[in-house]
Every structure is written in C-alpha cells, then in structure tokens.
Design a protein around this motif. Structure first.
Motif, short mmCIF file in Angstrom:
data_model
loop_
_atom_site.label_atom_id
_atom_site.label_comp_id
_atom_site.label_asym_id
_atom_site.label_seq_id
_atom_site.Cartn_x
_atom_site.Cartn_y
_atom_site.Cartn_z
N UNK A 183 24.23 -93.82 -40.75
CA UNK A 183 24.30 -92.92 -39.60
C UNK A 183 23.92 -93.65 -38.31
N UNK A 184 24.92 -94.20 -37.64
CA UNK A 184 24.75 -94.84 -36.33
C UNK A 184 25.91 -94.36 -35.45
N UNK A 219 29.19 -102.36 -28.11
CA UNK A 219 28.78 -103.20 -29.24
C UNK A 219 28.34 -104.57 -28.75
N UNK A 220 27.19 -105.03 -29.26
CA UNK A 220 26.70 -106.36 -28.91
C UNK A 220 27.60 -107.44 -29.50
N UNK A 221 28.20 -107.14 -30.64
CA UNK A 221 29.18 -108.00 -31.29
C UNK A 221 30.05 -107.10 -32.15
N UNK A 222 31.13 -107.62 -32.66
CA UNK A 222 32.10 -106.81 -33.38
C UNK A 222 31.47 -106.05 -34.54
N UNK A 223 31.71 -104.74 -34.56
CA UNK A 223 31.25 -103.84 -35.61
C UNK A 223 29.73 -103.74 -35.70
N UNK A 224 29.04 -104.07 -34.62
CA UNK A 224 27.59 -103.91 -34.60
C UNK A 224 27.23 -102.49 -34.19
N UNK A 225 26.00 -102.09 -34.45
CA UNK A 225 25.54 -100.78 -34.03
C UNK A 225 25.16 -100.83 -32.55
N UNK A 226 25.54 -99.82 -31.81
CA UNK A 226 25.21 -99.78 -30.39
C UNK A 226 23.75 -99.37 -30.19
N UNK A 227 23.24 -99.61 -29.00
CA UNK A 227 21.86 -99.20 -28.69
C UNK A 227 21.72 -97.69 -28.85
#
Length: 212
Positions: free
Chosen positions: A118-119, A78-86
């Motif tokens: 959907x991530x 995660x780029x930051x908390x609870x973000x979607x990953x690449x």
C-alpha cells in the motif's frame, strides 16, 4: 526471592545508578526499573508514554517540517523508476497507524489485506497530506491516552505491535527525510532545533510527572 532480598537488590542497583536520570532512555541505558517502582510507574505505563511521545513529539514534528518545506509537486514524483513516492510513503505510514488503532481496540477482524504493497499515488497537496496524517495520529493518540490513564490494559501483544509501529515509522520517516533533502538540495537541522533524544526524554519525564 524474599522481599528483603528484593529490597536489597533494588537498593544496590540504585546505588550503582545514582548518577543516572530517573528515566534514562536517551543514552540507551534503558529503564531504571527500581525507580519506576518507587514512583509507582508501571513499565506498561512508561512504555505507553515513551511510545506516544516518540510518535507525537518527535516523528510528527519532523514530518511536519518536511511536508511544509517540500513543494507539493515533488510529493508524487518517483525518485527512480517504480520507486515509492514521498506522498505514497506518508500514506503507507498513515495506514499502519490506522491498523494499529484497530489492533489496540481489539478490532483485528476489520484489518484488510495488501498493506505491504500500500503506497498509493494521489494529487494531494502537502497541506492536505499533512492533515490526513494529523487526523490519523490524533485518533491513535486518544487511544494511547486511554492506556496511559489505565482505562485499558496494555498486554504483551500490544507492546510488540507498538514497538513495531515505532520502528516501522522511524524507518519510513528516514526515507522521507532523505528523499526530501535530495529534492531540496539541503539538510534539515532537526538536532539544532531541539528535535532530538534529549528533548524526547524531557517530554517523557514531564508527561509522567504531570499525570502521576
């Protein structure tokens, strides 16, 4: 409007646009409709070729370079908390392409729910993730080719769906590239490598000429 008036307006338009390219898209001036008619290229067919080339020859090429450059362990971080990953964003785009395949083949009844969220996370490597995307894009390209060859009729609703797919894919591709550059600490030189609108325009014209 009479045929003679239509012909005169077409002639006048071509006079104004005499210095424009036959398919002047990259500069943002739009489609020269009269020239498409002259070459017996329907707007629907042009649109199908345009969108197909955008997805396959531009977006895919950029995503491929990113995934082949990026370390696999950074795909699911995660780029930051609870973000979607690449990786999650790539899978989200894959799912949208899959859903578009269903819509283009009149199988809307098979569409599931929850796409907006959907991530997914996974432990796939960059190569495995790229293979999943390639497989889905290949299925979509085969369907699009049926529209380009006039085996299927491209209706107005299909156009809305296709342009949304391109816009949505472009948006998420920008996210992926930006996050990948942050991980790598460097920028991708897509323009310098020829992955730009001029390249895309030449591919569109070449594809239409080859299949004309």
């Amino acid at each position: 409007m009479s045929n003679s008036r239509k012909e005169q307006e077409s002639h006048n338009f071509d006079q104004i646009a005499s210095e424009w390219n036959q398919l002047d898209v990259a500069a943002g001036t739009g489609i020269i409709y009269s020239r498409l008619l002259h070459n017996k290229v329907t707007p629907q067919r042009y649109t199908a070729v345009d969108i197909s080339q955008s997805m396959v020859d531009l977006y895919y090429a950029k995503l491929k370079e990113v995934l082949e450059t990026l370390p696999s362990d950074s795909l699911w971080t995660e780029a930051y908390k609870e973000s979607n990953t690449i990786g999650g964003i790539v899978m989200h785009v894959c799912e949208h392409v899959a859903r578009n395949c269903l819509r283009l083949t009149e199988r809307e009844d098979e569409l599931g729910t929850g796409f907006e969220e959907f991530f997914p996370n996974s432990n796939m490597t960059s190569g495995e993730l790229l293979a999943v995307f390639e497989s889905q894009l290949r299925e979509w390209s085969l369907i699009m080719n049926r529209y380009i060859q006039h085996e299927l009729s491209l209706e107005e609703e299909h156009l809305h769906q296709l342009y949304h797919l391109v816009e949505h894919t472009g948006y998420h591709l920008g996210q992926i590239i930006d996050r990948a550059q942050g991980v790598l600490g460097t920028k991708f030189d897509f323009y310098g490598k020829g992955l730009n609108e001029s390249y895309l325009r030449s591919k569109i014209i070449g594809d239409i000429d080859a299949k004309h």
